[in-house]
Design a protein around this motif. Structure first.
Motif, PDB file in Angstrom:
ATOM      1  N   CYS A  32       0.827  -1.213   0.000  1.00 53.71           N
ATOM      2  CA  CYS A  32       0.000   0.000   0.000  1.00 53.71           C
ATOM      3  C   CYS A  32       0.861   1.263   0.000  1.00 53.71           C
ATOM      4  CB  CYS A  32      -0.993  -0.005   1.155  1.00 53.71           C
ATOM      5  SG  CYS A  32      -0.252   0.119   2.793  1.00 53.71           S
ATOM      6  N   GLU A  33       1.998   1.237   0.678  1.00 56.89           N
ATOM      7  CA  GLU A  33       2.895   2.394   0.673  1.00 56.89           C
ATOM      8  C   GLU A  33       3.485   2.609  -0.715  1.00 56.89           C
ATOM      9  OE1 GLU A  33       4.815   2.663   5.058  1.00 56.89           O
ATOM     10  OE2 GLU A  33       5.150   0.765   3.991  1.00 56.89           O
ATOM     11  N   ASP A 105      -1.691   9.173   4.131  1.00 54.84           N
ATOM     12  CA  ASP A 105      -2.549   8.991   5.301  1.00 54.84           C
ATOM     13  C   ASP A 105      -2.677   7.515   5.604  1.00 54.84           C
ATOM     14  OD1 ASP A 105      -3.113  11.688   5.739  1.00 54.84           O
ATOM     15  OD2 ASP A 105      -4.806  11.672   4.347  1.00 54.84           O
ATOM     16  N   GLY A 106      -2.711   7.173   6.879  1.00 54.00           N
ATOM     17  CA  GLY A 106      -2.980   5.798   7.285  1.00 54.00           C
ATOM     18  C   GLY A 106      -1.879   4.811   6.989  1.00 54.00           C
ATOM     19  N   ARG A 107      -0.626   5.266   7.012  1.00 53.90           N
ATOM     20  CA  ARG A 107       0.476   4.315   6.798  1.00 53.90           C
ATOM     21  C   ARG A 107       0.445   3.247   7.871  1.00 53.90           C
ATOM     22  NH1 ARG A 107       6.188   7.009   5.356  1.00 53.90           N
ATOM     23  NH2 ARG A 107       6.726   4.836   5.074  1.00 53.90           N
ATOM     24  N   PRO A 108       0.679   2.004   7.513  1.00 56.03           N
ATOM     25  CA  PRO A 108       0.663   0.932   8.511  1.00 56.03           C
ATOM     26  C   PRO A 108       1.785   1.082   9.521  1.00 56.03           C
ATOM     27  CG  PRO A 108       1.411   0.105   6.393  1.00 56.03           C
ATOM     28  CD  PRO A 108       0.970   1.520   6.175  1.00 56.03           C
TER      29      PRO A 108
END
Length: 114
Positions: A32-33, A105-108
């Motif tokens: 996702c990143e 936003d919302g990086r693990p």
């Protein structure tokens, strides 16, 4: 054993090279990143990461729903020289990718890697 031909073939695609340099810069990144940083789709990013993993360049680990990728620590030393030289000499080329990653936003949240 990773041959020079296999290594350079794995770098020959822009998406793979950009992903690999970002992973080198950050130590470890999840799909996702990389999707955010490279502004590309999950299937495309995953396919390229699988090619790098199959070539022995990357290792992956699963943490919950996330799959994280990092450089294989058993790569020959000369590959590290190639990658770090490429990264340091091409910061402007990766600037937009890095900026997207830093503002994601919302990086693990990572647990310590193996």
């Amino acid at each position: 054993m990773l041959t020079p031909t296999d290594f350079f073939k794995s770098l020959a695609d822009e998406t793979r090279l950009r992903a690999l340099l970002l992973i080198l810069e950050h130590g470890e990144l999840c799909v996702c990143e990389l999707m955010c940083a490279l502004a590309d789709s999950q299937p495309k990013i995953s396919r390229h990461l699988a090619q790098l993993r199959n070539a022995g360049v990357l290792l992956d680990r699963r943490q919950g729903q996330w799959v994280y990728y990092r450089l294989n620590p058993e790569l020959p030393a000369w590959t590290g020289v190639v990658l770090t030289t490429t990264l340091s000499a091409n910061a402007p080329w990766l600037k937009a990718d890095s900026a997207r990653l830093h503002t994601m936003d919302g990086r693990p949240v990572r647990a310590a890697c193996c």
